[in-house]
Design a protein around this motif. Structure first.
Motif, PDB file in Angstrom:
ATOM      1  N   GLU A  21      26.656 -38.642 -24.982  1.00 54.61           N
ATOM      2  CA  GLU A  21      25.682 -39.692 -25.250  1.00 54.61           C
ATOM      3  C   GLU A  21      24.291 -39.232 -24.821  1.00 54.61           C
ATOM      4  O   GLU A  21      24.144 -38.442 -23.888  1.00 54.61           O
ATOM      5  CB  GLU A  21      26.054 -40.985 -24.531  1.00 54.61           C
ATOM      6  CG  GLU A  21      27.327 -41.629 -25.059  1.00 54.61           C
ATOM      7  CD  GLU A  21      27.618 -42.963 -24.405  1.00 54.61           C
ATOM      8  OE1 GLU A  21      26.880 -43.338 -23.461  1.00 54.61           O
ATOM      9  OE2 GLU A  21      28.580 -43.636 -24.832  1.00 54.61           O
ATOM     10  N   LEU A  22      23.269 -39.765 -25.496  1.00 59.78           N
ATOM     11  CA  LEU A  22      21.875 -39.444 -25.205  1.00 59.78           C
ATOM     12  C   LEU A  22      21.060 -40.723 -25.178  1.00 59.78           C
ATOM     13  O   LEU A  22      21.362 -41.680 -25.900  1.00 59.78           O
ATOM     14  CB  LEU A  22      21.288 -38.521 -26.287  1.00 59.78           C
ATOM     15  CG  LEU A  22      21.917 -37.151 -26.505  1.00 59.78           C
ATOM     16  CD1 LEU A  22      21.314 -36.514 -27.752  1.00 59.78           C
ATOM     17  CD2 LEU A  22      21.691 -36.267 -25.294  1.00 59.78           C
ATOM     18  N   VAL A  23      20.004 -40.730 -24.369  1.00 58.02           N
ATOM     19  CA  VAL A  23      19.002 -41.788 -24.443  1.00 58.02           C
ATOM     20  C   VAL A  23      17.865 -41.255 -25.307  1.00 58.02           C
ATOM     21  O   VAL A  23      17.305 -40.192 -25.023  1.00 58.02           O
ATOM     22  CB  VAL A  23      18.490 -42.182 -23.046  1.00 58.02           C
ATOM     23  CG1 VAL A  23      17.333 -43.168 -23.170  1.00 58.02           C
ATOM     24  CG2 VAL A  23      19.625 -42.814 -22.237  1.00 58.02           C
ATOM     25  N   LEU A  24      17.519 -41.992 -26.371  1.00 57.06           N
ATOM     26  CA  LEU A  24      16.585 -41.486 -27.373  1.00 57.06           C
ATOM     27  C   LEU A  24      15.502 -42.508 -27.687  1.00 57.06           C
ATOM     28  O   LEU A  24      15.763 -43.722 -27.706  1.00 57.06           O
ATOM     29  CB  LEU A  24      17.321 -41.149 -28.674  1.00 57.06           C
ATOM     30  CG  LEU A  24      18.429 -40.081 -28.593  1.00 57.06           C
ATOM     31  CD1 LEU A  24      19.246 -40.075 -29.882  1.00 57.06           C
ATOM     32  CD2 LEU A  24      17.818 -38.707 -28.326  1.00 57.06           C
ATOM     33  N   ASP A  25      14.301 -42.002 -27.947  1.00 57.24           N
ATOM     34  CA  ASP A  25      13.223 -42.810 -28.506  1.00 57.24           C
ATOM     35  C   ASP A  25      13.255 -42.614 -30.013  1.00 57.24           C
ATOM     36  O   ASP A  25      13.126 -41.495 -30.515  1.00 57.24           O
ATOM     37  CB  ASP A  25      11.866 -42.378 -27.945  1.00 57.24           C
ATOM     38  CG  ASP A  25      11.736 -42.664 -26.458  1.00 57.24           C
ATOM     39  OD1 ASP A  25      12.076 -43.794 -26.048  1.00 57.24           O
ATOM     40  OD2 ASP A  25      11.310 -41.765 -25.714  1.00 57.24           O
ATOM     41  N   VAL A  26      13.431 -43.703 -30.737  1.00 59.77           N
ATOM     42  CA  VAL A  26      13.685 -43.624 -32.176  1.00 59.77           C
ATOM     43  C   VAL A  26      12.378 -43.621 -32.953  1.00 59.77           C
ATOM     44  O   VAL A  26      11.506 -44.465 -32.735  1.00 59.77           O
ATOM     45  CB  VAL A  26      14.574 -44.794 -32.626  1.00 59.77           C
ATOM     46  CG1 VAL A  26      14.845 -44.733 -34.128  1.00 59.77           C
ATOM     47  CG2 VAL A  26      15.887 -44.774 -31.852  1.00 59.77           C
ATOM     48  N   GLU A  63      15.298 -32.469 -26.726  1.00 63.82           N
ATOM     49  CA  GLU A  63      15.003 -31.090 -26.347  1.00 63.82           C
ATOM     50  C   GLU A  63      14.656 -30.248 -27.572  1.00 63.82           C
ATOM     51  O   GLU A  63      15.113 -29.119 -27.741  1.00 63.82           O
ATOM     52  CB  GLU A  63      16.183 -30.479 -25.582  1.00 63.82           C
ATOM     53  CG  GLU A  63      16.474 -31.196 -24.271  1.00 63.82           C
ATOM     54  CD  GLU A  63      17.656 -30.605 -23.525  1.00 63.82           C
ATOM     55  OE1 GLU A  63      18.345 -29.730 -24.102  1.00 63.82           O
ATOM     56  OE2 GLU A  63      17.894 -31.019 -22.372  1.00 63.82           O
ATOM     57  N   GLY A  64      13.841 -30.826 -28.447  1.00 66.39           N
ATOM     58  CA  GLY A  64      13.372 -30.119 -29.630  1.00 66.39           C
ATOM     59  C   GLY A  64      14.274 -30.207 -30.840  1.00 66.39           C
ATOM     60  O   GLY A  64      13.870 -29.871 -31.952  1.00 66.39           O
ATOM     61  N   PHE A  89      20.528 -29.910 -36.690  1.00 72.67           N
ATOM     62  CA  PHE A  89      20.338 -31.299 -36.263  1.00 72.67           C
ATOM     63  C   PHE A  89      21.686 -31.882 -35.868  1.00 72.67           C
ATOM     64  O   PHE A  89      22.743 -31.360 -36.235  1.00 72.67           O
ATOM     65  CB  PHE A  89      19.705 -32.140 -37.381  1.00 72.67           C
ATOM     66  CG  PHE A  89      20.497 -32.154 -38.664  1.00 72.67           C
ATOM     67  CD1 PHE A  89      21.552 -33.045 -38.852  1.00 72.67           C
ATOM     68  CD2 PHE A  89      20.182 -31.284 -39.692  1.00 72.67           C
ATOM     69  CE1 PHE A  89      22.284 -33.051 -40.014  1.00 72.67           C
ATOM     70  CE2 PHE A  89      20.911 -31.280 -40.874  1.00 72.67           C
ATOM     71  CZ  PHE A  89      21.954 -32.163 -41.037  1.00 72.67           C
ATOM     72  N   TRP A  90      21.634 -32.957 -35.093  1.00 71.02           N
ATOM     73  CA  TRP A  90      22.830 -33.693 -34.707  1.00 71.02           C
ATOM     74  C   TRP A  90      22.792 -35.074 -35.343  1.00 71.02           C
ATOM     75  O   TRP A  90      21.739 -35.543 -35.810  1.00 71.02           O
ATOM     76  CB  TRP A  90      22.898 -33.836 -33.182  1.00 71.02           C
ATOM     77  CG  TRP A  90      23.197 -32.554 -32.457  1.00 71.02           C
ATOM     78  CD1 TRP A  90      23.691 -31.408 -32.991  1.00 71.02           C
ATOM     79  CD2 TRP A  90      23.026 -32.306 -31.058  1.00 71.02           C
ATOM     80  NE1 TRP A  90      23.846 -30.457 -32.027  1.00 71.02           N
ATOM     81  CE2 TRP A  90      23.452 -30.970 -30.825  1.00 71.02           C
ATOM     82  CE3 TRP A  90      22.583 -33.055 -29.980  1.00 71.02           C
ATOM     83  CZ2 TRP A  90      23.423 -30.383 -29.559  1.00 71.02           C
ATOM     84  CZ3 TRP A  90      22.553 -32.491 -28.714  1.00 71.02           C
ATOM     85  CH2 TRP A  90      22.968 -31.170 -28.512  1.00 71.02           C
TER      86      TRP A  90
END
Length: 459
Positions: free
Chosen positions: A19-24, A38-39, A66-67
């Protein structure tokens, strides 16, 4: 829009976090939103631009550019977020229960007006990137009740006249998760018209069935249920399923690979209505799935071609990728018996439907075959053309053939902004220009949209 088996949710390398915390960030074509970790680009579903979310990686190979990820928790919500109308398609709720959400309603958490804005942004981005056009077109709402745009009890629901279902290993009706072979059991399809939900297919024991397709025409005519048995299915099981379905429903067995449809009860086709005509559509034959789509699209085409002076009595026109003749019949009306219409469709079964639907129209010629092959083997000049290609678009070779046939105008109906923009670039390179463009929200609560364009020589 049936979900296909492409990859398993949760596929990630040992090095990648779960899981990741992301700014959309902005919306991307395909129902995703762009974030970065991380790019690396992460395509996130079930979010909205400007949100901060916790997302579960569903496809995260180390070597990938990409993921992909699904939202499992909204940390900072957009003002455009609404409670999802369908709990099974609510990503966070589904993952809390241990599995992925059902596909086919990936924008259901966004208010409808914002959905259309996002689709408009996708269309503009594709036109800019693939056709070099700096153009913004508002996506038009279709078939909503007045005042219901922000209400989930009316706005954007009950529009699908066709629906495809998978079957779980224990024989329950289901739908695939996005890009997955996971089948989620369902007990409703809120986007479907009442005629589909009233069949209550989720109450049937469907063991031995691989796939179910349902068509319930908007005109209220007899629905059709198509059953695709597994190779080793017990023939008696079809009889037991048949006995559980209402007697006024047609039922047929079909083989998706061979395109064969065999009658079990009633008809192997449905009767559709649009633009003052009746249409027979057999089995899985193509028909616009939104209940208001046929009238909407015929109206847009008529406005561009007829009102623009490109479709007159006595004209020679062609309807390419014609299906069962949705556009062919109105074109035949417009040019009259002094004109001519060539209808080209690749599917043999659907072309046979077109032949029946246009029976008695002596100025209409029905040809079954690939569009590029028919145009190459039977070169003709046309006053105007209409094309409604599949999601992949027409392609460079066909675009060249269309321009070479010398029409004064081409109406292009598209269900994919990327392939449409790519083809538009080919037209521009050949000396044609975009004269008019409309976009319609014929797939509410999904990322899909439909466009109708008018193309003319830039002379």
């Amino acid at each position: 829009m049936t979900q296909h088996q492409l990859s398993r949710p949760g596929r990630h390398s040992d090095a990648a976090p779960r899981e990741l915390v992301l700014d959309v960030g902005p919306v991307a074509h395909g129902g995703h939103f762009v974030a970065r970790h991380e790019g690396r680009v992460v395509f996130v579903r079930h979010s909205i631009p400007g949100e901060k979310v916790r997302a579960r990686l569903t496809d995260a190979d180390d070597g990938s550019k990409f993921w992909r990820a699904d939202v499992v928790e909204v940390l900072e919500a957009s003002d455009d977020r609404r409670r999802h109308f369908w709990p099974l398609a609510d990503s966070a709720a589904a993952w809390r229960k241990g599995g992925p959400p059902v596909g086919g309603a990936e924008f259901g958490h966004i208010r409808l007006e914002r959905q259309r804005q996002l689709k408009s942004e996708v269309l503009a981005e594709q036109l800019k990137r693939l056709a070099g056009l700096d153009l913004r077109v508002d996506v038009e709402a279709v078939g909503q009740r007045p005042g219901s745009g922000e209400e989930h009890d009316g706005g954007g629901l009950a529009w699908r006249t066709r629906a495809g279902f998978a079957v779980t290993p224990d024989g329950r009706l289901g739908m695939h998760a996005h890009r997955s072979d996971v089948v989620v059991p369902v007990r409703e399809m809120p986007l479907a018209v009442p005629g589909i939900n009233e069949l209550k297919l989720w109450e049937l024991d469907l063991r031995g069935i691989a796939r179910v397709e349902v068509a319930a025409p908007a005109n209220g005519s007899r629905p059709l249920v198509l059953l695709a048995p597994e190779d080793d299915a017990d023939p008696k099981r079809l009889g037991r399923i048949l006995a559980r379905l209402p007697h006024d429903v047609s039922v047929a067995r079909f083989d998706p690979a061979k395109g064969q449809v065999l009658q079990l009860r009633g008809r192997t086709w449905v009767q559709e209505s649009a633009a003052g005509h009746e249409y027979r559509v057999t089995g899985e034959g193509f028909w616009q799935i939104h209940k208001d789509a046929p009238e909407t699209l015929v109206g847009a085409v008529r406005t561009f071609l007829h009102d623009g002076g490109y479709l007159l009595p006595g004209s020679a026109v062609a309807d390419l990728y014609a299906g069962a003749g949705l556009f062919t019949a109105p074109l035949a009306d417009a040019v009259g018996i002094t004109g001519s219409v060539l209808s080209v469709e690749g599917s043999p079964g659907t072309s046979r439907d077109a032949r029946k639907n246009l029976h008695g129209e002596g100025h209409v010629e029905i040809v079954q075959g690939r569009v590029e092959r028919v145009l190459r083997n039977r070169p003709r000049r046309f006053d105007s053309l209409l094309i409604d290609p599949p999601r992949a678009g027409a392609g460079k070779a066909v675009v060249r053939q269309l321009m070479d046939s010398g029409p004064r105008a081409i109406a292009y109906v598209s269900c994919d902004p990327a392939s449409f923009a790519r083809d538009l670039g080919y037209f521009h390179a050949g000396g044609w220009k975009l004269e008019g463009l409309r976009a319609f929200d014929l797939y509410p609560h999904t990322h899909h949209l439909e466009t109708v364009a008018l193309l003319v020589p830039d002379a």
